[in-house]
Scaffold this active site. Structure first.
Site, PDB file in Angstrom:
ATOM      1  N   GLU A  57       0.825  -1.211   0.000  1.00  0.00           N
ATOM      2  CA  GLU A  57       0.000   0.000   0.000  1.00  0.00           C
ATOM      3  C   GLU A  57       0.861   1.263   0.000  1.00  0.00           C
ATOM      4  O   GLU A  57       0.595   2.212  -0.741  1.00  0.00           O
ATOM      5  CB  GLU A  57      -0.916   0.040   1.229  1.00  0.00           C
ATOM      6  CG  GLU A  57      -1.854  -1.134   1.359  1.00  0.00           C
ATOM      7  CD  GLU A  57      -1.301  -2.244   2.257  1.00  0.00           C
ATOM      8  OE1 GLU A  57      -0.148  -2.683   2.030  1.00  0.00           O
ATOM      9  OE2 GLU A  57      -2.024  -2.682   3.164  1.00  0.00           O
ATOM     10  N   CYS A  85      -2.785  -2.517   7.438  1.00  0.00           N
ATOM     11  CA  CYS A  85      -2.410  -2.361   8.842  1.00  0.00           C
ATOM     12  C   CYS A  85      -2.609  -0.899   9.250  1.00  0.00           C
ATOM     13  O   CYS A  85      -2.950  -0.048   8.425  1.00  0.00           O
ATOM     14  CB  CYS A  85      -0.946  -2.766   9.042  1.00  0.00           C
ATOM     15  SG  CYS A  85       0.248  -1.622   8.301  1.00  0.00           S
ATOM     16  N   CYS A  88      -0.433   1.611   7.243  1.00  0.00           N
ATOM     17  CA  CYS A  88      -0.957   1.843   5.896  1.00  0.00           C
ATOM     18  C   CYS A  88      -2.259   2.630   5.926  1.00  0.00           C
ATOM     19  O   CYS A  88      -2.456   3.534   5.115  1.00  0.00           O
ATOM     20  CB  CYS A  88      -1.132   0.512   5.167  1.00  0.00           C
ATOM     21  SG  CYS A  88       0.450  -0.297   4.817  1.00  0.00           S
TER      22      CYS A  88
END
Length: 163
Positions: A57, A85, A88
């Site tokens: 990402e 996560c 990100c």
């Protein structure tokens, strides 16, 4: 709409497979413009780049921002095989990505609904729309197979060193 999501998620899955071939955690991402132009394709490169921030990402956001010459990625859609996560999701929110489409949840690290839900935190100045479960089985199988193979190798290596 789901057919369109599946089309783009297949691109992200192809990127995830590239990561797995490099012994990276197989996560792939694609960032799409409002006009359905591919702005970035990426996969995890944390091990290769020796960089804990080299998630698929983050790489996609960096690539697209350079391409667009703007750190704000307004009206874009990010496709990612595994739920982002919190690092990100933070970057996604800062970049003002409109929509995040992901394949499978990440119960240990996910910040788009599993462990945390940053996309619904109204204290933040942006809340991206979340679409989950696109090609979920394919995304889940890819990541599960990777970690199963890794565990088998770890057990095998342990037996070699202690046997």
């Amino acid at each position: 709409m789901m057919d369109t999501h599946e089309k783009w998620m297949n691109w992200a899955l192809a990127e995830a497979k590239k990561a797995g071939q490099k012994q990276e955690v197989p996560v792939g991402a694609l960032l799409l413009s409002e006009e359905n132009q591919v702005l970035a394709l990426s996969h995890n490169l944390c091990i290769t780049n020796m960089d804990p921030t080299a998630h698929a990402e983050i790489i996609a956001l960096r690539t697209a921002a350079q391409k667009m010459q703007n750190y704000r990625l307004l009206n874009t859609t990010l496709y990612v095989t595994v739920e982002p996560c919190f690092m990100c999701m933070g970057a996604i929110i800062h970049a003002r990505v409109k929509t995040v489409v992901f394949g499978t949840r990440d119960e240990k690290w996910g910040a788009a609904g599993s462990l945390y839900n940053l996309s619904e935190d109204t204290r933040l100045n942006h809340q991206p729309e979340i679409v989950e479960g696109v090609l979920q089985n394919e995304c889940m199988e890819l990541i599960q197979q990777f970690f199963q193979a890794r565990r088998k190798l770890s057990v095998k290596n342990n037996l070699i060193h202690t046997g």
